[in-house]
Design a protein around this motif. Sequence first.
Motif, short mmCIF file in Angstrom:
data_model
loop_
_atom_site.label_atom_id
_atom_site.label_comp_id
_atom_site.label_asym_id
_atom_site.label_seq_id
_atom_site.Cartn_x
_atom_site.Cartn_y
_atom_site.Cartn_z
N THR A 22 -8.50 4.27 4.31
CA THR A 22 -7.42 4.37 3.35
C THR A 22 -7.10 5.80 2.95
OG1 THR A 22 -9.01 3.99 1.55
CG2 THR A 22 -7.83 2.08 2.41
N THR A 23 -8.02 6.73 3.13
CA THR A 23 -7.74 8.10 2.73
C THR A 23 -6.82 8.81 3.72
OG1 THR A 23 -9.82 8.77 3.77
CG2 THR A 23 -9.84 8.41 1.40
N PHE A 24 -6.65 8.26 4.91
CA PHE A 24 -5.70 8.79 5.87
C PHE A 24 -4.35 8.08 5.65
CE2 PHE A 24 -9.68 9.85 7.80
CZ PHE A 24 -9.47 11.03 8.48
N THR A 25 -3.27 8.82 5.81
CA THR A 25 -1.94 8.24 5.66
C THR A 25 -1.54 7.60 6.99
OG1 THR A 25 -1.34 9.89 4.01
CG2 THR A 25 0.46 8.71 5.09
N VAL A 26 -1.44 6.27 7.00
CA VAL A 26 -1.17 5.52 8.22
C VAL A 26 -0.07 4.50 7.94
CG1 VAL A 26 -2.16 4.06 10.02
CG2 VAL A 26 -3.59 5.76 8.88
N TYR A 27 0.82 4.32 8.89
CA TYR A 27 1.92 3.36 8.74
C TYR A 27 1.75 2.22 9.75
CZ TYR A 27 3.88 7.23 6.11
OH TYR A 27 4.07 8.23 5.20
N ARG A 28 2.07 1.03 9.29
CA ARG A 28 2.03 -0.15 10.16
C ARG A 28 3.46 -0.60 10.44
NH1 ARG A 28 -1.73 -4.20 11.59
NH2 ARG A 28 -0.86 -6.26 11.91
N VAL A 29 3.75 -0.86 11.70
CA VAL A 29 5.11 -1.18 12.12
C VAL A 29 5.07 -2.37 13.07
CG1 VAL A 29 7.23 -0.26 13.13
CG2 VAL A 29 5.62 1.29 12.02
#
Length: 299
Positions: free
Chosen positions: A273-280
């Motif tokens: 969660t500390t990394f900025t990640v997007y789900r598409v």
Amino acid sequence: MNRNLLTRIKSKFSNFVLPIAGVALLQPALTFCAAAPPAAPPVTPADIQIANSQALRTKAEQLFELGNRARAAQGISPLQWDPALAAAALYHCARVAAEGPLSHQYAGEPELSERAGQAGAHFSLIEENIAEGYAPAQIHQMWMNSQGHRENLLNPEVDRVGIAVVARGSTLYAVADFGHAVAVLTPEQVESKVAGLVQATGVAARLNSTGARIACAQDNGLPVSLDNRHPGFIMRWQDAELGHLPSALLDRIATGKYHEATVASCPSQNAETTFTVYRVAVLLLRTESAPTRTLLSQK
């Protein structure tokens, strides 16, 4: 090993494929290396000069300028100052000066990526250099003379840095946190960005589909019907960068069977969660005469 340096630490997201057909999961790859110099004597808070000293802020700025000069000399783009990374560096630097010996993590302290995330930084790659010395120029030169620290400082993949300097007596402690910044996007902005990539392939992209967002959040499965249309293929993935479409999706589009798609974004899953990640998710819509339905996820 120079006792005034601590072996670098590096943490980043890297893609690898799980041994399940059609699934890839983003996971953080962490490398921890710690030196073990002699323990320092106990230190009281009164011995430590921390944050609000203009002199110490100036020393951090000097390290920042020296680092960018070194990058310019190698033809590498300069780093931008990141206040959130600087706050994370200062938090840790105060503990370095108080607790010693040099370490990237002390008892009860969050590890690097969590520490930076809590400070408000958004990144897909983070690295850290630590040193103690008597002047910014000396500390910079020690980093440049150490292969691992030099690689962090000159890494073309990082574009942000936050640096803190804390004094204990005549000794300076420095922490530099380097990162590759990730843009903070709303779900609507994510969908619009990915839709542009889809449209660039010649496939029309639809947005604002509640059904597609529900499908995005699921681990598997393909809706039988979506906004009165029939999807024939779904691709789900997670990443910090949204500059390109997954190759499996491009391969499917290249078949020429699909001319419309629906794009959706939803909260990331199973990611640090500390990394900025997007789900598409991209759902390719089939014609009524083509009943084939295919599932593919890449997390």
